[in-house]
Structure formats: C-alpha cells, structure tokens
Design a protein around this motif. Sequence first.
Motif, PDB file in Angstrom:
ATOM      1  N   ASP A  49      27.359 -73.517  63.234  1.00  0.00           N
ATOM      2  CA  ASP A  49      28.113 -72.261  63.159  1.00  0.00           C
ATOM      3  C   ASP A  49      29.236 -72.421  62.134  1.00  0.00           C
ATOM      4  O   ASP A  49      30.246 -73.083  62.383  1.00  0.00           O
ATOM      5  CB  ASP A  49      28.676 -71.918  64.543  1.00  0.00           C
ATOM      6  CG  ASP A  49      29.371 -70.565  64.534  1.00  0.00           C
ATOM      7  OD1 ASP A  49      29.152 -69.783  63.581  1.00  0.00           O
ATOM      8  OD2 ASP A  49      30.143 -70.290  65.483  1.00  0.00           O
ATOM      9  N   LYS A  50      29.015 -71.842  60.979  1.00  0.00           N
ATOM     10  CA  LYS A  50      29.973 -71.983  59.859  1.00  0.00           C
ATOM     11  C   LYS A  50      30.686 -70.642  59.629  1.00  0.00           C
ATOM     12  O   LYS A  50      30.036 -69.622  59.402  1.00  0.00           O
ATOM     13  CB  LYS A  50      29.239 -72.406  58.582  1.00  0.00           C
ATOM     14  CG  LYS A  50      28.503 -73.721  58.712  1.00  0.00           C
ATOM     15  CD  LYS A  50      27.821 -74.096  57.448  1.00  0.00           C
ATOM     16  CE  LYS A  50      26.613 -73.205  57.165  1.00  0.00           C
ATOM     17  NZ  LYS A  50      25.530 -73.372  58.157  1.00  0.00           N
ATOM     18  N   LYS A  51      32.007 -70.671  59.683  1.00  0.00           N
ATOM     19  CA  LYS A  51      32.808 -69.481  59.383  1.00  0.00           C
ATOM     20  C   LYS A  51      33.307 -69.595  57.944  1.00  0.00           C
ATOM     21  O   LYS A  51      34.369 -70.144  57.673  1.00  0.00           O
ATOM     22  CB  LYS A  51      33.972 -69.375  60.357  1.00  0.00           C
ATOM     23  CG  LYS A  51      33.517 -69.199  61.814  1.00  0.00           C
ATOM     24  CD  LYS A  51      34.710 -69.123  62.748  1.00  0.00           C
ATOM     25  CE  LYS A  51      34.255 -68.958  64.194  1.00  0.00           C
ATOM     26  NZ  LYS A  51      35.386 -68.896  65.148  1.00  0.00           N
ATOM     27  N   GLU A  84      38.256 -77.260  53.855  1.00  0.00           N
ATOM     28  CA  GLU A  84      36.951 -76.730  54.237  1.00  0.00           C
ATOM     29  C   GLU A  84      35.911 -77.860  54.329  1.00  0.00           C
ATOM     30  O   GLU A  84      35.081 -77.906  55.253  1.00  0.00           O
ATOM     31  CB  GLU A  84      36.508 -75.674  53.213  1.00  0.00           C
ATOM     32  CG  GLU A  84      37.329 -74.395  53.218  1.00  0.00           C
ATOM     33  CD  GLU A  84      37.008 -73.506  54.396  1.00  0.00           C
ATOM     34  OE1 GLU A  84      35.957 -73.713  55.044  1.00  0.00           O
ATOM     35  OE2 GLU A  84      37.823 -72.602  54.694  1.00  0.00           O
ATOM     36  N   ASN A 136      33.654 -67.905  53.830  1.00  0.00           N
ATOM     37  CA  ASN A 136      33.829 -66.691  53.030  1.00  0.00           C
ATOM     38  C   ASN A 136      32.527 -66.339  52.330  1.00  0.00           C
ATOM     39  O   ASN A 136      31.674 -67.198  52.093  1.00  0.00           O
ATOM     40  CB  ASN A 136      34.944 -66.877  51.990  1.00  0.00           C
ATOM     41  CG  ASN A 136      36.286 -67.129  52.652  1.00  0.00           C
ATOM     42  OD1 ASN A 136      36.562 -66.601  53.733  1.00  0.00           O
ATOM     43  ND2 ASN A 136      37.112 -67.953  52.011  1.00  0.00           N
TER      44      ASN A 136
END
Length: 511
Positions: free
Chosen positions: A85-87, A63, A89
């Motif tokens: 743009d962060k995907k 990550e 949790n």
Amino acid sequence: MKRRGFLHVFLAFWSSVRVRLMLSYLVVMAIIMVIFGGSLYASQVLFNPATAESNLEMQIYQEAQQLSAGYRQMLSLHQSPATLDKKLNSDEIVLLLDSSNAILDKHGTLPAVSIQQLQDKVRQGQAISDLTIPQSQGQDQHWGNWGYNVNNNYRVVITPVLDQNKRIATLVVGLPRKAVMPLFVIWLFHGILGLLAAAIGGYWLAGRALRPVKMITRMANEINATDLRRRLNLNLRDEFGELAATFDQMLGRLDAAFRRQTQFTADASHELRTPLTIIDLELNRALTQPHNCEEHRQILELVQSENVHMTNIVNSLLLLARADTGQLTLQRQQVDLSDLALECVERLLPLAREHDIILATGDLPELLVNGDPHYLTRMMLNLIENAIKYTHGSGQRVHVELTAASDKWGMLRVQDDGPGISDEHLPYLFDRFYRVDRARSHNPSTSSGAQKEVGGTGLGLSIVQWIVQAHGGDVHVESQPGKGTLFEVRLPLLHIPASQEALATSTHKFS
C-alpha cells in the motif's frame, strides 16, 4: 545671550519644512528598505535553486526510506511487492529491481527507454541522478512558468533494499523538478513593489507638507477687493508660516492701499464738488436775476477763482498720479540750492507782504545737488507758501535757510512762528487732502483781499514729499503748538566747494 541665539537657530532648523520633510522621507524609505530587504531575502531563500534542489533530494530520501522499509518487509515475507500500500503522488515514479535488474514493482509513467536508463544507472552504481522522461504522443504536456517542460525532468535517488546487510533489491524513487523563479524576476518584482511604495509614501508626504499651501490657496480664492480684513494667522515657524505671515502682511498693505484709495477718491470728489457747486450757483444767479455790470463782474471773478482752484487740484492730482505710475522723468542737472531758494523768496515776497508776514533768509551757502530745477523750485515754493499762509493771523515771521550736514547732505529749513501743529496730526501731514484745521480750507466767501484762498488744496505737502524722495532725500517736520513749525528737507549733495566750510549742525531747536 549666545545660548539663546543657538537655541533659536536650533529650533528654526528643526522646524524647517525641508528638514521635517527630509526626516519623514528618511523614515518612509527606511521602512521600505527593511520590508524590501526582508522580502527579497525570504524570496531568495525560498526560491534559491540550491535550496530547492536540497529540499527535493531530502523529500526523495524520505520517500525512499519509507518505501524501502515496506518493500523489505514484503520481500522477507515472500509477498508480492506490488501489493504494498503506497501513498504516492501522481507525478512520483518508483521502480523496484531485483538483483538481476528485473522489475519487481513500478509506479508512474515510465516508458521502456526510461526503464532501460534507470537499469543502466543501477548497474553503474549511481546513487542520485537526473532523468528526462520523453513525451509520448497524446500525453498532456505540463509547462513550467519559465518555458521548459517541468514534469518530464526528474530527480531520482537509487538506494539498495537491505535485509540483514544483504541487498535483496534496488529501489529507484524520483520526483519532478519544480520550476525555480530566476533571480532577475525576483529583483524586478521587488523593485516594482519598492517603487510603488515609494510613490505612495512620497505622495502622502507631499500632501501632508503642502496642506498649508492649500489653505493659503483657498483663502486667496475667498478674498476679494471688498474684504481684505481676513488673515491666515498660521502660527508656524517653518517656511509655510513665513509665507503665511508674508501673505498676511501683503493683505494688510493691500487693505491699507484700498482704504487710502477710497479715502482719496472721496476727498477728491469733495474737493471738486464744492467749487463746481459754487460755479453752478453763481452762473444760475447770473442767468436768472438782473444784475448790473459790477455785479456780473464779481460773479465772473468768483467763477474764475473757483476754476483756478479746480485747475490746481486737477493738475496736482495728475502730477501725483503720473508720479505713482512712474511716468514722470526728472531732468537732472547740476543745481545750486541757494539760487533756487533766493528765487523762491523773491517770488513769494508779495504774498508775504499781503499777509503781513516777514519773509527772511538766513545763511544760504552754495550747495550743489543733482536734480531737476523745476521740481526743486516747486518743492521750495510749496513749503514757503504754506508757511506764509498758515502763519497769517497768529504769527509774524517765516525764516528760510540752507546748511550742510557733513559733506553728503544739503539741508533746507523753512521755519515759522505760527500756531504750530499738535503731535496727533504730524504722522498724517503728507497724506493727500489732509488738513490739520478743516476750518482753514478753501473758502470761496473770502476769495478776494488779504484772506484769499488761505487753505489750499491739501496736496502741496504730498507733492513736496514725492519731489524730495525722487531726489534721494527725505523731509522731516517738527512742531509745537503755539510756537511754530519747522520743515527740514535733506538732499544728497553733488559736492561742496573747497571754499565753503561744511556746517554740520543738529536739528534746529525752538526757543
């Protein structure tokens, strides 16, 4: 021969229920151990704390690398890192600091105290560390399976964001620790599964092994006293096959015993019915028809004769019944067989003269036995009396003698030259109510004179056999039609006097 014996022992060993059950249980236990061990190994690998920690750190590094590349591009283009743009949790934390530890971007629930702790770790140059985020009021608490707050305990990785080997920012990425199952719980879980599998396997093996027992039980419940001809016929070489064979043999003995009992009851009823019928007819004749004194006397004599015959039958039956149930006790003492033989011959001489039979004796040496003189006398009387009665009309001589076989056995021989007995009748001579010649049974029409009660009751030889066996001996019969019959009784000797030379002779041969 030895090879056949070894092969038989080998087959008997491998066909044993115990061996087959042991091997089957070993196979089941081996399968359980393989499954148990493999599952335990997989669980330990999967839930091992070190493995879980390593996997977590690897995920964090991945990550961090992805985010570091994105932030580096945004910073090199002088764009705001917050627009990246962060995907991520929902429970993941990200903190991006500039060279002066000022916050450039942030993701996740990070209170001020936690941000301060992370800034301190960055100043200290730590690369990887643990972080506990304090629980704020009103925030939902997430508790792990083993009793501590999992989501507030994070593992964080601190990595620099480099642009042409120049640090332009510092990235902090953290993920919550996952609950790790304790080794004790893993062992307990697999132990319960192993015991359950062993119980199921043992129950299955026991049911399979005890299937013949259920068959025997079902057959035993279906058999009754009137149907003893059924058999299991289990062609097995193991213990259950032996049990079934023993059960079949027991049924055979019971069937034979019931048949003998039924035949015995029928014979006894027949033997008693005849004299009772005669007595009833004679009494009715005496009561309904006029007779003189002599005729009344003849009727009473006939009634008395039939009553004596019935009394003999009843007494003999009572003796045999008490003998069968073990109620008779022998009054043992030292007895000289020669004295008993002489006494019996003297008592039966009048009967022999009455039947025109020569009753003679051979050697009568002193033979001492430990026995009951009353029953031994009765045994001799029955044998000699039978010889006299059945020799009358076809023979002239009955011979009685004693001898000794080695130093252990005393022999009584009663031989006649009567009609003899065919081989087909010899195995049944000692059965109760068995007669070789039914025509020579008790005949009331010749109840006086020389022909008085020639046939007897058919129980004498049965009584002889019981008396001899009760004294530890055996009785043997040899006969040839037209040449006569020999009854030989063998009894264990108490001792033979030193003055008496033992006469070890073979079985008498007919001339």
